[in-house]
Design a protein around this motif. Structure first.
Motif, PDB file in Angstrom:
ATOM      1  N   VAL A 256       7.490   5.245   9.382  1.00 29.70           N
ATOM      2  CA  VAL A 256       7.040   5.112   7.991  1.00 29.70           C
ATOM      3  C   VAL A 256       7.837   6.111   7.136  1.00 29.70           C
ATOM      4  O   VAL A 256       7.747   7.316   7.347  1.00 29.70           O
TER       5      VAL A 256
ATOM      6  N   TRP B  81      -4.869   7.507   7.861  1.00 32.20           N
ATOM      7  CA  TRP B  81      -4.746   6.428   6.889  1.00 32.20           C
ATOM      8  C   TRP B  81      -3.665   5.420   7.266  1.00 32.20           C
ATOM      9  O   TRP B  81      -3.747   4.252   6.916  1.00 32.20           O
ATOM     10  N   LEU B  82      -2.656   5.897   7.993  1.00 36.63           N
ATOM     11  CA  LEU B  82      -1.517   5.033   8.306  1.00 36.63           C
ATOM     12  C   LEU B  82      -1.938   3.808   9.091  1.00 36.63           C
ATOM     13  O   LEU B  82      -2.810   3.863   9.936  1.00 36.63           O
ATOM     14  N   ARG B  83      -1.280   2.715   8.827  1.00 39.40           N
ATOM     15  CA  ARG B  83      -1.544   1.490   9.566  1.00 39.40           C
ATOM     16  C   ARG B  83      -0.255   0.678   9.592  1.00 39.40           C
ATOM     17  O   ARG B  83       0.738   1.059   8.977  1.00 39.40           O
TER      18      ARG B  83
ATOM     19  N   VAL C  14       4.894   6.665   2.357  1.00 40.71           N
ATOM     20  CA  VAL C  14       3.921   7.676   1.939  1.00 40.71           C
ATOM     21  C   VAL C  14       4.613   8.741   1.090  1.00 40.71           C
ATOM     22  O   VAL C  14       5.809   8.997   1.237  1.00 40.71           O
TER      23      VAL C  14
ATOM     24  N   GLU D  15       0.831  -1.200   0.000  1.00 43.83           N
ATOM     25  CA  GLU D  15       0.000   0.000   0.000  1.00 43.83           C
ATOM     26  C   GLU D  15       0.868   1.254   0.000  1.00 43.83           C
ATOM     27  O   GLU D  15       1.885   1.318   0.681  1.00 43.83           O
TER      28      GLU D  15
ATOM     29  N   ASP E  43       0.828  -1.914   8.152  1.00 45.18           N
ATOM     30  CA  ASP E  43       1.466  -2.437   6.944  1.00 45.18           C
ATOM     31  C   ASP E  43       1.780  -1.356   5.905  1.00 45.18           C
ATOM     32  O   ASP E  43       2.092  -1.672   4.762  1.00 45.18           O
ATOM     33  N   THR E  44       1.710  -0.071   6.285  1.00 38.86           N
ATOM     34  CA  THR E  44       2.025   0.977   5.324  1.00 38.86           C
ATOM     35  C   THR E  44       3.506   0.946   5.000  1.00 38.86           C
ATOM     36  O   THR E  44       4.340   0.970   5.906  1.00 38.86           O
TER      37      THR E  44
ATOM     38  N   GLY F  30       0.461   5.556   0.195  1.00 41.08           N
ATOM     39  CA  GLY F  30      -0.419   6.717   0.380  1.00 41.08           C
ATOM     40  C   GLY F  30       0.124   7.904  -0.392  1.00 41.08           C
ATOM     41  O   GLY F  30       1.302   8.219  -0.292  1.00 41.08           O
TER      42      GLY F  30
END
Lengths: 342, 342
Positions: free
Chosen positions: A107, A77-79, A85, A28, A81-82, A30
């Motif tokens: 991240v 939005w971050l989680r 970005v 994923e 498994d990110t 972002g």
């Protein structure tokens, strides 16, 4: 009967939820844009999605020109498994809070289009920037102009209309105090000076990057300098196009020589140069009005961003030759000069 | 006979069910949305998400209390956003790091945090007091009075913003004491949440346990009756606006550090978020009705929805549609309750 109906609605809802919750296997990514109402950014965002979409599941968010909204979008939005970005900050100072938050969550982040302060870039080592250097665009504009005037400062060609060996110029500046506007203007003038070209600045006007404002501004300039003007240099295409509209009304860009087109050979033609490479600017170049522009190459930037993201994720071993990392964290994409082929 | 009474009970309970459903329709819908979010992303149910939602709600809640009090007096406040922006710019301009390159006041010493906080509150309270005075003395509809103030404040704010040493540039590089005070946390509890809790308690006491609070509801419910029974209506209205101003000042002080920068666009549009949250939380535009718990519910609902929808990667344009529909639905239900009341 009623029970059955509700049952069916519930089933439908569950099915919908199940469908939405299916997540594909691609990592994923972002993508946070500062404002999709800006046509350049809208197009840029599309290009990133197109290029990065091959190896990432891209989620795009529009901050509608609000830094707090962007900060919250990133946080929301971050989680776990990110992977990475990509952020186009609303306000270059806003990068500070973004970097601090992402560092806490570990991240990595790639910024683009608006360069964070060097001090903020230095806050953490998982921060990168992909962009262009404003200085280069100013210099390229100057080179386009020097080409047109024959590349010999001692002997300017026919575009020196009054033959005084100097170029009478009107400068359109984006914004007073804006980093890019200041650098583009200053570097362009420096480039002329280094090559020995003499520029007489008839007027230096601020038109806030805006087409309509440039139209009005040039109207005022024309009152004093209509006969003396030999060149218009604009910090962006929008203002260059506004200037051309006003100049046309004042009698420039006519087909006096009767060859059926607007062209440089005509005595009413005046060189105007912009920056950005907007589609309208390309059209104006094709039609013979705009002499040239310097393209802010978003497509190459999109490719560089996607490659860098893959490198960070470990799905790629090295960047392609065109995209060298400078100082370990910057990828600079060259501007591209773009002129009509008459 | 037995059959009849059973039928009666059944009919009654059906009515009651219906009333219960209609009364709480908005919450049912919101709970359904939350359920949808949780089903499609079970990770939504986590401590981090919970904490982030509370943190994102904090400043919004403080602002909602400000405008909420005004709404109880049948008013509204469109100048909220600009007032917050002004407070943010004031606080930010006075709290920059000594080594930051472009300081608003280059030679300013490090101030105790309380000085800019009080100054921000005083300025916001001053302009808000003018709102209250105009509304109370000239009986101008608060919508128009505060619309005028919104525009005026933007002018004043922009002049102040442009008056700094580096010119009109975003203000950043905040003192770490300030940033830590706002975005830090103690024992895992974010400071913003603590401040919002303290403000909630104070506002609850003011609204429920003081003469001012009693007058507030009396004036909001029926200004004529309040006047007849000896309540100083003008004083109450001016006081509620001043209280709102102080809360905007606090909100602005916190917001600058939360975003990491401030400029003359900070706070733009915040009034609408705050008003919407109040309405959804049951603070009635018809006046006299509204609770602290309502403001908290309204703010949390909106934050949960926008957080959740971003969390599952939903396009923000769909979020706008859903939020807009919720606001209209809330107002419609509010109107229905009001019709019943009269």
């Amino acid at each position: 009967m009623i029970h059955k109906k509700w049952l069916r609605i519930c089933m439908a809802c569950l099915l919908l939820c199940a469908l939405v919750s299916c997540r594909p296997a691609k990592p994923e990514l972002g993508l946070f844009l500062y404002n999709e109402a800006d046509p350049y950014i809208l197009e840029f965002g599309r290009q990133i999605i197109e290029v990065a979409g091959a190896s990432f599941m891209v989620h795009k968010f529009d901050a509608a020109n609000s830094q707090p909204i962007q900060n919250e979008q990133i946080e929301s939005w971050l989680r776990a498994d990110t992977g990475v970005v990509i952020v186009n900050p609303v306000d270059r100072l806003g990068a500070y809070a973004v970097i601090n938050r992402l560092r806490q969550l570990d991240v990595p982040v790639i910024f683009f289009n608006r360069e964070p302060l060097p001090a903020d870039m230095a806050l953490w080592d998982e921060v990168w920037y992909v962009g262009a250097q404003a200085a280069q665009s100013g210099r390229m504009q100057a080179e386009l102009v020097m080409n047109l005037f024959g590349n010999n400062p001692e002997q300017l060609n026919e575009y020196d209309r009054n033959g005084d060996g100097r170029i009478q110029t009107v400068l359109l500046k984006g914004e007073q105090g804006h980093q890019d506007a200041e650098i583009r203007t200053a570097e362009g003038l420096k480039a002329f000076e280094e090559k020995g070209f003499v520029i007489d600045v008839l007027a230096l006007e601020v038109a806030n990057w805006n087409q309509a404002q440039a139209y009005d501004t040039i109207g005022r300039v024309l009152r004093d300098h209509q006969d003396a003007m030999e060149l218009v240099i604009s910090n962006n295409d929008a203002m260059a196009l506004g200037a051309i509209n006003r100049l046309r009304q004042a009698g420039f860009f006519k087909d006096n020589n009767g060859n059926g087109q607007v062209d440089r050979a005509d005595s009413s033609w005046l060189p105007v140069v912009g920056i950005d490479g907007l589609r309208e600017a390309e059209e104006a170049i094709a039609d013979g009005f705009l002499y040239g522009t310097v393209k802010n190459d978003s497509y190459s930037m999109a490719i560089a961003i996607a490659e860098l993201a893959e490198l960070i994720m470990g799905t790629r071993d090295s960047l392609s030759v065109a995209h060298t990392l400078m100082d370990g964290r910057y990828i600079w994409i060259d501007y591209l000069p773009f002129v009509s082929q008459q | 006979m037995t059959a009849l009474s059973i039928g009666k009970i059944r009919a009654m309970s059906k009515e009651q069910w219906k009333e219960l459903f209609v009364k709480n329709a908005i919450y049912i819908v919101i709970l359904a949305i939350i359920a949808f979010i949780i089903i499609s992303e079970p990770a939504f149910l986590s401590f981090t998400v919970f904490r982030n939602i509370l943190t994102q709600s904090a400043v919004r809640l403080i602002l909602a209390f400000g405008v909420g009090g005004i709404i109880i007096t049948q008013g509204t406040d469109l100048s909220l956003g600009r007032s917050v922006g002004f407070a943010a710019v004031i606080a930010g301009s006075l709290l920059q790091r000594a080594d930051y390159a472009s300081r608003f006041y280059p030679d300013l010493v490090a101030l105790p945090l309380v000085v800019p906080l009080l100054l921000a509150c005083a300025v916001s309270a001053f302009f808000s007091a003018i709102n209250g005075w105009v509304v109370a003395k000239f009986k101008i509809h608060p919508f128009l009075a505060t619309l005028g103030m919104m525009i005026t404040l933007y002018g004043v704010l922009s002049i102040y913003f442009a008056s700094g040493a580096p010119g009109p540039q975003p203000i950043g590089g905040f003192d770490t004491r300030y940033t830590e005070f706002v975005i830090g946390s103690t024992f895992g509890i974010p400071h913003l949440v603590i401040y919002a809790a303290i403000v909630s308690v104070i506002v609850w006491v003011l609204w429920n346990k003081t003469t001012f609070g009693k007058n507030l509801y009396a004036v909001g419910g029926n200004p004529e009756a309040a006047k007849v029974s000896g309540v100083n209506v003008s004083k109450t209205i001016i006081l509620v606006y001043i209280m709102a101003g102080v809360l905007y000042g606090i909100g602005g002080f916190l917001e600058a550090a939360r975003i990491g920068s401030a400029n003359n666009g900070t706070g733009f549009g915040y009034e609408l978020d705050a008003i919407a949250a109040c309405v959804v939380g049951g603070i009635s535009f018809s006046g006299g009705i509204g609770k602290v718990s309502g403001a908290i519910t309204g703010v949390l609902m909106f934050t949960i929805i926008s957080y959740g929808m971003t969390f599952i990667g939903m396009d923000q344009y769909y979020q706008y549609i859903i939020k807009g529909a919720i606001i209209v639905a809330a107002v419609a239900l509010d109107a229905k309750k009001y019709i019943k009341k009269t």
